[in-house]
Design a protein around this motif. Structure first.
Motif, PDB file in Angstrom:
ATOM      1  N   PHE A  89      61.889 -33.840   4.688  1.00 42.47           N
ATOM      2  CA  PHE A  89      61.801 -33.324   3.318  1.00 42.47           C
ATOM      3  C   PHE A  89      61.446 -31.840   3.320  1.00 42.47           C
ATOM      4  O   PHE A  89      62.077 -31.044   2.632  1.00 42.47           O
ATOM      5  CB  PHE A  89      60.769 -34.106   2.507  1.00 42.47           C
ATOM      6  CG  PHE A  89      60.645 -33.606   1.099  1.00 42.47           C
ATOM      7  CD1 PHE A  89      61.511 -34.053   0.120  1.00 42.47           C
ATOM      8  CD2 PHE A  89      59.676 -32.677   0.753  1.00 42.47           C
ATOM      9  CE1 PHE A  89      61.421 -33.586  -1.182  1.00 42.47           C
ATOM     10  CE2 PHE A  89      59.575 -32.197  -0.537  1.00 42.47           C
ATOM     11  CZ  PHE A  89      60.452 -32.652  -1.509  1.00 42.47           C
ATOM     12  N   VAL A  90      60.443 -31.464   4.092  1.00 38.70           N
ATOM     13  CA  VAL A  90      60.007 -30.068   4.123  1.00 38.70           C
ATOM     14  C   VAL A  90      61.130 -29.165   4.611  1.00 38.70           C
ATOM     15  O   VAL A  90      61.390 -28.102   4.031  1.00 38.70           O
ATOM     16  CB  VAL A  90      58.738 -29.910   4.996  1.00 38.70           C
ATOM     17  CG1 VAL A  90      58.445 -28.456   5.283  1.00 38.70           C
ATOM     18  CG2 VAL A  90      57.554 -30.570   4.321  1.00 38.70           C
ATOM     19  N   LEU A  91      61.825 -29.563   5.654  1.00 34.25           N
ATOM     20  CA  LEU A  91      62.902 -28.744   6.197  1.00 34.25           C
ATOM     21  C   LEU A  91      64.084 -28.623   5.236  1.00 34.25           C
ATOM     22  O   LEU A  91      64.740 -27.581   5.182  1.00 34.25           O
ATOM     23  CB  LEU A  91      63.369 -29.301   7.540  1.00 34.25           C
ATOM     24  CG  LEU A  91      62.368 -29.143   8.685  1.00 34.25           C
ATOM     25  CD1 LEU A  91      62.864 -29.886   9.918  1.00 34.25           C
ATOM     26  CD2 LEU A  91      62.123 -27.684   8.997  1.00 34.25           C
ATOM     27  N   SER A  92      64.359 -29.648   4.471  1.00 35.74           N
ATOM     28  CA  SER A  92      65.482 -29.594   3.544  1.00 35.74           C
ATOM     29  C   SER A  92      65.124 -28.900   2.229  1.00 35.74           C
ATOM     30  O   SER A  92      66.014 -28.578   1.441  1.00 35.74           O
ATOM     31  CB  SER A  92      66.015 -30.997   3.253  1.00 35.74           C
ATOM     32  OG  SER A  92      65.058 -31.772   2.573  1.00 35.74           O
ATOM     33  N   HIS A  93      63.853 -28.671   1.981  1.00 34.65           N
ATOM     34  CA  HIS A  93      63.391 -27.999   0.758  1.00 34.65           C
ATOM     35  C   HIS A  93      62.579 -26.755   1.112  1.00 34.65           C
ATOM     36  O   HIS A  93      61.570 -26.463   0.468  1.00 34.65           O
ATOM     37  CB  HIS A  93      62.532 -28.959  -0.070  1.00 34.65           C
ATOM     38  CG  HIS A  93      63.288 -30.128  -0.612  1.00 34.65           C
ATOM     39  ND1 HIS A  93      63.724 -31.165   0.169  1.00 34.65           N
ATOM     40  CD2 HIS A  93      63.685 -30.422  -1.868  1.00 34.65           C
ATOM     41  CE1 HIS A  93      64.344 -32.049  -0.581  1.00 34.65           C
ATOM     42  NE2 HIS A  93      64.341 -31.627  -1.820  1.00 34.65           N
TER      43      HIS A  93
ATOM     44  N   LEU B 180      54.363 -42.306  12.659  1.00 33.71           N
ATOM     45  CA  LEU B 180      55.456 -41.470  13.172  1.00 33.71           C
ATOM     46  C   LEU B 180      56.633 -41.429  12.207  1.00 33.71           C
ATOM     47  O   LEU B 180      57.222 -40.367  11.976  1.00 33.71           O
ATOM     48  CB  LEU B 180      55.905 -41.976  14.546  1.00 33.71           C
ATOM     49  CG  LEU B 180      54.938 -41.726  15.696  1.00 33.71           C
ATOM     50  CD1 LEU B 180      55.428 -42.407  16.966  1.00 33.71           C
ATOM     51  CD2 LEU B 180      54.759 -40.238  15.927  1.00 33.71           C
ATOM     52  N   VAL B 181      56.978 -42.563  11.626  1.00 35.78           N
ATOM     53  CA  VAL B 181      58.079 -42.602  10.660  1.00 35.78           C
ATOM     54  C   VAL B 181      57.737 -41.763   9.434  1.00 35.78           C
ATOM     55  O   VAL B 181      58.568 -40.982   8.954  1.00 35.78           O
ATOM     56  CB  VAL B 181      58.409 -44.059  10.263  1.00 35.78           C
ATOM     57  CG1 VAL B 181      59.307 -44.113   9.045  1.00 35.78           C
ATOM     58  CG2 VAL B 181      59.037 -44.789  11.434  1.00 35.78           C
ATOM     59  N   LEU B 182      56.526 -41.893   8.926  1.00 38.61           N
ATOM     60  CA  LEU B 182      56.109 -41.090   7.769  1.00 38.61           C
ATOM     61  C   LEU B 182      56.127 -39.603   8.094  1.00 38.61           C
ATOM     62  O   LEU B 182      56.537 -38.780   7.272  1.00 38.61           O
ATOM     63  CB  LEU B 182      54.725 -41.519   7.287  1.00 38.61           C
ATOM     64  CG  LEU B 182      54.660 -42.870   6.591  1.00 38.61           C
ATOM     65  CD1 LEU B 182      53.211 -43.248   6.291  1.00 38.61           C
ATOM     66  CD2 LEU B 182      55.487 -42.850   5.316  1.00 38.61           C
ATOM     67  N   HIS B 183      55.696 -39.250   9.293  1.00 33.77           N
ATOM     68  CA  HIS B 183      55.718 -37.851   9.725  1.00 33.77           C
ATOM     69  C   HIS B 183      57.150 -37.324   9.788  1.00 33.77           C
ATOM     70  O   HIS B 183      57.431 -36.205   9.339  1.00 33.77           O
ATOM     71  CB  HIS B 183      55.025 -37.710  11.080  1.00 33.77           C
ATOM     72  CG  HIS B 183      55.026 -36.312  11.594  1.00 33.77           C
ATOM     73  ND1 HIS B 183      54.254 -35.325  11.040  1.00 33.77           N
ATOM     74  CD2 HIS B 183      55.717 -35.732  12.610  1.00 33.77           C
ATOM     75  CE1 HIS B 183      54.471 -34.192  11.682  1.00 33.77           C
ATOM     76  NE2 HIS B 183      55.359 -34.423  12.641  1.00 33.77           N
ATOM     77  N   LEU B 184      58.067 -38.114  10.323  1.00 33.79           N
ATOM     78  CA  LEU B 184      59.471 -37.702  10.399  1.00 33.79           C
ATOM     79  C   LEU B 184      60.078 -37.536   9.006  1.00 33.79           C
ATOM     80  O   LEU B 184      60.798 -36.568   8.747  1.00 33.79           O
ATOM     81  CB  LEU B 184      60.280 -38.715  11.206  1.00 33.79           C
ATOM     82  CG  LEU B 184      60.065 -38.682  12.711  1.00 33.79           C
ATOM     83  CD1 LEU B 184      60.789 -39.847  13.378  1.00 33.79           C
ATOM     84  CD2 LEU B 184      60.542 -37.365  13.286  1.00 33.79           C
TER      85      LEU B 184
END
Length: 108
Positions: free
Chosen positions: A29-33, A20-24
């Motif tokens: 990262f995806v949302l900020s890039h 879950l932490v890795l997914h978050l």
């Protein structure tokens, strides 16, 4: 419950928490890039073009109110356009970035 069963439950919970932490982190990262993976849109928008240049290096293209970094040339596939593509940043009169997008070379 015996010790080995409790240990397996604890290990399973730890693995699920790590996933879950890795997914978050990946989602963040995806949302900020979103525009392009190399550039953090959240950091760039609202920052000055000079700060962006300081962090990411010299711009590959500079025009009035717009600066950009070369990202790739589309030479692959049936519908390739063979044009250079850039990560563009639009700046207001004070040099602050208010919009980012990808696009083709000028005149393309």
């Amino acid at each position: 419950m015996n010790k080995s069963h409790k240990r397996r439950n604890a290990t399973a919970k730890l693995i699920i928490a790590a996933i879950l932490v890795l997914h978050l982190l990946a989602s963040f990262f995806v949302l900020s890039h979103l525009t392009y993976y190399k550039y953090n849109d959240w950091w760039i928008i609202g920052n000055s073009a000079s700060n962006v240049k300081e962090k990411y290096g010299e711009f590959d293209i500079e025009t009035s109110g717009r600066v950009g970094y070369y990202i790739y040339t589309d030479n692959y596939g049936i519908f390739s356009d063979h044009l250079k593509h850039y990560y563009y940043m639009y700046c207001d009169g004070g040099g602050k970035v208010y919009k980012v997008e990808t696009g083709c070379q000028p005149g393309g």
